[in-house]
Write a protein that holds these residues in place. Structure first.
Motif, PDB file in Angstrom:
ATOM      1  N   ASN A 148      34.612  47.615  60.833  1.00  0.00           N
ATOM      2  CA  ASN A 148      35.872  46.922  60.534  1.00  0.00           C
ATOM      3  C   ASN A 148      35.659  45.440  60.308  1.00  0.00           C
ATOM      4  N   ILE A 149      34.811  44.813  61.109  1.00  0.00           N
ATOM      5  CA  ILE A 149      34.528  43.385  60.939  1.00  0.00           C
ATOM      6  C   ILE A 149      33.850  43.137  59.599  1.00  0.00           C
ATOM      7  N   GLN A 150      32.870  43.982  59.252  1.00  0.00           N
ATOM      8  CA  GLN A 150      32.172  43.816  57.981  1.00  0.00           C
ATOM      9  C   GLN A 150      33.101  44.054  56.800  1.00  0.00           C
ATOM     10  N   ARG A 151      33.984  45.049  56.900  1.00  0.00           N
ATOM     11  CA  ARG A 151      34.939  45.325  55.824  1.00  0.00           C
ATOM     12  C   ARG A 151      35.880  44.145  55.611  1.00  0.00           C
ATOM     13  N   ASP A 152      36.381  43.552  56.701  1.00  0.00           N
ATOM     14  CA  ASP A 152      37.269  42.397  56.586  1.00  0.00           C
ATOM     15  C   ASP A 152      36.542  41.217  55.956  1.00  0.00           C
ATOM     16  N   SER A 153      35.308  41.012  56.354  1.00  0.00           N
ATOM     17  CA  SER A 153      34.518  39.917  55.798  1.00  0.00           C
ATOM     18  C   SER A 153      34.297  40.112  54.298  1.00  0.00           C
ATOM     19  N   LEU A 154      33.943  41.316  53.894  1.00  0.00           N
ATOM     20  CA  LEU A 154      33.722  41.586  52.470  1.00  0.00           C
ATOM     21  C   LEU A 154      35.015  41.478  51.669  1.00  0.00           C
ATOM     22  N   ASN A 155      36.139  41.890  52.252  1.00  0.00           N
ATOM     23  CA  ASN A 155      37.425  41.743  51.561  1.00  0.00           C
ATOM     24  C   ASN A 155      37.760  40.273  51.350  1.00  0.00           C
ATOM     25  N   ASN A 156      37.494  39.435  52.350  1.00  0.00           N
ATOM     26  CA  ASN A 156      37.745  37.999  52.210  1.00  0.00           C
ATOM     27  C   ASN A 156      36.867  37.398  51.128  1.00  0.00           C
ATOM     28  N   GLU A 157      35.587  37.776  51.094  1.00  0.00           N
ATOM     29  CA  GLU A 157      34.687  37.273  50.055  1.00  0.00           C
ATOM     30  C   GLU A 157      35.149  37.716  48.677  1.00  0.00           C
ATOM     31  N   LEU A 158      35.592  38.960  48.572  1.00  0.00           N
ATOM     32  CA  LEU A 158      36.075  39.475  47.294  1.00  0.00           C
ATOM     33  C   LEU A 158      37.303  38.710  46.817  1.00  0.00           C
TER      34      LEU A 158
END
Length: 73
Positions: A38-48
């Motif tokens: 979940n943390i990695q998904r949120d981080s990647l969504n923010n970068e996107l």
């Protein structure tokens, strides 16, 4: 009551410890994996979102000048 005693008496101490160790390793590992995912998904969504906004700004700046105002060569 007899069924419960039959089930518990059929499991050896080694089997009970093995089950306890496996569950003791799998439960925390699965919880940590879920949280980390979940943390990695949120981080990647923010970068996107940041990359998408940057690219949209670049396209908007490029489209400010209408195509018909460009000189022919």
């Amino acid at each position: 009551m007899e069924e419960k005693q039959r089930v518990t008496s059929s499991l050896s101490l080694r089997t009970v410890f093995l089950i306890a160790v496996i569950l003791g390793l799998l439960i925390p590992a699965s919880i940590i994996s879920y949280i980390s995912f979940n943390i990695q998904r949120d981080s990647l969504n923010n970068e996107l979102q940041v990359d998408q906004k940057r690219l949209l700004d670049i396209v908007a700046l490029g489209m400010q000048e209408p195509l018909w105002n460009l000189s022919r060569r």
